[in-house]
Design a protein around this motif. Sequence first.
Motif, short mmCIF file in Angstrom:
data_model
loop_
_atom_site.label_atom_id
_atom_site.label_comp_id
_atom_site.label_asym_id
_atom_site.label_seq_id
_atom_site.Cartn_x
_atom_site.Cartn_y
_atom_site.Cartn_z
N THR A 30 0.84 -1.21 0.00
CA THR A 30 0.00 0.00 0.00
C THR A 30 0.87 1.25 0.00
O THR A 30 0.63 2.18 -0.78
N GLY A 31 1.88 1.27 0.85
CA GLY A 31 2.77 2.42 0.90
C GLY A 31 3.54 2.61 -0.40
O GLY A 31 3.72 3.74 -0.88
N GLY B 296 -3.50 8.57 1.20
CA GLY B 296 -3.10 7.24 1.66
C GLY B 296 -4.15 6.59 2.53
O GLY B 296 -4.29 5.36 2.56
N VAL C 205 1.09 2.19 6.31
CA VAL C 205 0.99 2.96 5.06
C VAL C 205 1.87 4.19 5.09
O VAL C 205 2.63 4.45 4.16
N ASN D 49 -4.44 4.38 -2.58
CA ASN D 49 -4.10 3.31 -1.64
C ASN D 49 -4.55 1.93 -2.10
O ASN D 49 -4.74 1.03 -1.29
#
Length: 422
Positions: free
Chosen positions: A190-191, A318, A222, A345
């Motif tokens: 995700t990050g 995010g 994240v 995200n």
Amino acid sequence: MATSKDPYLEAKKQLRSAVDILGYSDEIYEMLSTPERIVQVKIPVKMDDGKLKIFTGWRVQHNSALGPYKGGVRYHPETNLSEVMALAMWMTWKNSLADIPYGGAKGGIQVDPFQLSPRELETLSRKYFAGISKFVGVDLDVPAPDVNTNPQTMAWFVDEYSNRNDAQLFGVVTGKPLELGGLQTRIFSTGLGVATVAKQAAKKIFGSIEGRTVAVQGFGNVGFYTAKFLNEMGAKVIAISDVKGGIYSSKGFDADEIKATISKKGSMFVTDYPNYEKKISNEELLQLNVDILVPAAIENVITEENVSKIKAKLIVEGANGPTAPEAEEYLTKKGVVIVPDTLANSGGVIMSHIEWVNNRMGGWITEDEARNRLIQKMENNLDMIWNFWENKLDHEKYNLRMAAYGIAVDKVVRAMKLRGWI
């Protein structure tokens, strides 16, 4: 501070705008705004002190036109049905936009997991999954981690499900430990996805991500990995925060160094990192004069109350739903570009799909292949939405979120029509 607005009503407002852009009927709006199934489960847990405590959990399955339901499970004391319904709807659009064969779902338990012992937490997790087990499956509904859940939670889920079905069905959940069919890349996916679309959008707005100043609200999974990968891409992360507050340095921060330093101290909070110019609040972080703002904590942090003080030219979401619709309208008129959560995200669910396919194939993909697939898909999806926005929509009236919603909702509606649902 987050507002107390009903997240499900906010999600329906966004859907209403997309339906109007596409020219669809009120009947289609009603079809899309109503979940296909809501499962509520009572979870009795015998606590370590011998008392019986009852928890409530939900699994909301919003839409399955494009494939099996997909979405995470969160543990939080403020989780409620309205929130889970909103998140399930957002997952439908996120999966559609990501061009993966999933519908949308979400799960949640109203609990503070940090107040439970390891045994209590395992009991809660197993009983929750037992309660929804008739409604999930490899080809039906595939849960994953979310707020305050992790690979260990998924291990309990998959073991409980496999025991009940007398089969090793690793593909019933994603975000699992490596030993149970998970992928290392899923941990930071995700990050990495947030950082990738930030880089791609920065190219279009500034010419490059290198040297651009960034503020990241949230230093959980994240936020940390977003900051880490933005560091590697050449951006200058000058502010980071978490629930306890934030820190600022005009020279920039190294996310890995912060993580290592506070971990060595036995802390989870960035304010325990010593090398900063000043401490700031979460509200002050949002209002910093930076090129890029990444709200990666909770929903509704950019609101009517603080939006006039936002100075970033690019906002990359995010977190889920960090920008209230009224605030977004103001920022759109101001010319601020917001990369919406449905795209920004989505790295986690894209990697979940890769993990799910890998489980069904018996484990063929390498970690490098998985990472490269994720980066390529995030870049392509940002370009797709940007081109739709530039060529099909009025910039002064519509923003990237409406472009994303237009693409995602239209795809779901077309699938529903082909199936004969409408």
